[in-house]
Design an enzyme around this catalytic site. Structure first.
Site, mmCIF file in Angstrom:
data_model
loop_
_atom_site.group_PDB
_atom_site.id
_atom_site.type_symbol
_atom_site.label_atom_id
_atom_site.label_comp_id
_atom_site.label_asym_id
_atom_site.label_seq_id
_atom_site.Cartn_x
_atom_site.Cartn_y
_atom_site.Cartn_z
ATOM 1 N N HIS A 12 -12.468 23.757 -71.414
ATOM 2 C CA HIS A 12 -13.663 24.406 -72.398
ATOM 3 C C HIS A 12 -14.798 23.283 -72.891
ATOM 4 C CE1 HIS A 12 -13.816 27.602 -75.827
ATOM 5 N NE2 HIS A 12 -14.970 27.226 -75.406
ATOM 6 N N GLU A 14 -5.660 27.268 -75.933
ATOM 7 C CA GLU A 14 -6.373 26.002 -75.695
ATOM 8 C C GLU A 14 -5.631 25.109 -76.671
ATOM 9 O OE1 GLU A 14 -10.574 26.987 -75.948
ATOM 10 O OE2 GLU A 14 -10.318 28.018 -74.184
ATOM 11 N N ARG A 27 -15.742 33.465 -72.637
ATOM 12 C CA ARG A 27 -14.625 33.613 -73.336
ATOM 13 C C ARG A 27 -13.552 34.246 -72.827
ATOM 14 N NH1 ARG A 27 -15.376 30.499 -78.009
ATOM 15 N NH2 ARG A 27 -17.456 30.718 -78.836
#
Length: 332
Positions: free
Chosen positions: A290, A271, A243
């Site tokens: 991601h 993101e 994270r």
């Protein structure tokens, strides 16, 4: 007369096919029959009658299970999430009503660990710098720094999470010297994982690669901050597939821009981030959007976990991946 659904999967059709093999999709339907009704896949909760629903299978983007939503599902007993974090939709009302919640995060561990390993090898061998130098029209330049093997490399693993343990297993098999940072373990437990238990500052000062796998907790925000990055040796690399919460992104950018550290990152503060974001142009950086958990095999494992949990629920047995409201604090 059609049988009303007791199990619904609020999962888009294409994503459902990624998670559930035909055999596992059949298991969902069979479990629904054992529970006295039918199975339905829907795009939104409002796409199915909800009065008889006992199980909701969720994916990303589902609305929160607030009081108004739960009023429409008076028989709801289980929410089974195909992903890991339930924070976006799990509410106090959900737990107050005694609804069981389970998730399939264990299915992601191997996929993310393999990306962490790929990142580790890439940074050790200076792949980002060498690739970017060629892409920009150059050739080999000694300034990219020393290249290293993983054999005997000191690698710091920050957190013995499921993914951290899977990563530990991979690097240990390849001959690395793991340094494990985890306040919940003692030396014997770390040794059983094939690692030396050390304090964070010690690990940072000794490691050639630092791989972050810690949980998202208030006390882990920017666990790797400007001070911690400064403790890493010149030429070391940081890997983050966990994270962005855990790493001070701005401080990391400054260190990479200065040429002191390299980085491989799958998770970001924003993101998606904009075209002018500095991470896009720094030569010592390897980036993925991601997607570390996005393997075909991992997705099918996640679906299999959900199908297994539904089988256990239908048989009245304990759930293997149940979580409670206390787990919310460690989820991003």
């Amino acid at each position: 007369m059609s049988v009303r659904p007791v199990v619904i999967a609020v999962v888009p059709e294409a994503l459902f096919a990624e998670f559930f093999s035909p055999a596992d999709a059949g298991r969902l339907a069979a479990a629904a029959e054992r529970l006295g009704g039918s199975f339905a896949r829907v795009d939104r909760l409002t796409d199915a009658p909800l009065d008889d629903v006992r199980v909701v299978i969720t994916s990303w983007g589902i609305e929160p299970f607030d009081a108004a939503v739960l009023e429409r599902m008076p028989r709801l007993e289980l929410v089974a999430h195909t992903g890991a974090s339930i924070k976006a939709f799990a509410t106090a009302e959900l737990f107050d009503r005694g609804v069981a919640v389970t998730q399939a995060g264990a299915g992601m561990a191997r996929s993310v660990a393999e990306v962490s390993l790929a990142f580790t090898l890439a940074l050790l061998h200076r792949v980002p710098e060498l690739h970017n130098g060629l892409r920009d029209g150059g050739w080999y330049a000694p300034a990219v720094g020393a290249q290293h093997e993983i054999l005997d490399a000191p690698i710091a693993v920050i957190g013995a999470s499921r993914t951290g343990r899977a990563y530990l297993e991979l690097i240990r098999v390849l001959g690395a010297r793991p340094l494990l940072v985890d306040p919940t373990l003692d030396r014997a437990a770390a040794s059983a994982l094939g690692a030396e238990l050390v304090a964070l500052d010690d690990a940072l000062a000794r490691a050639r690669i630092v791989a972050v796998h810690a949980p998202t907790l208030p006390e882990t925000h920017h666990l790797i901050g400007r001070r911690e990055l400064a403790r890493m040796p010149d030429g070391a690399g940081l890997v983050n597939t966990a994270r962005s919460w855990l790493v001070d992104e701005r401080a990391l950018i400054d260190e990479v821009r200065a040429g002191r550290l390299s980085a491989a990152v799958d998770v970001f503060d924003e993101e998606p981030f904009g075209a002018e974001h500095p991470l896009r142009s720094l030569p010592g950086v390897l980036l993925t959007p991601h997607r570390a958990a996005g393997t075909t095999e991992g997705r099918l494992r996640q679906g299999r976990i959900v199908a297994d949990e539904l089988d256990e629920f239908a048989a009245g047995r304990p759930l293997a991946h149940a979580i409670d409201r206390a787990h919310l604090a460690s989820m991003a």
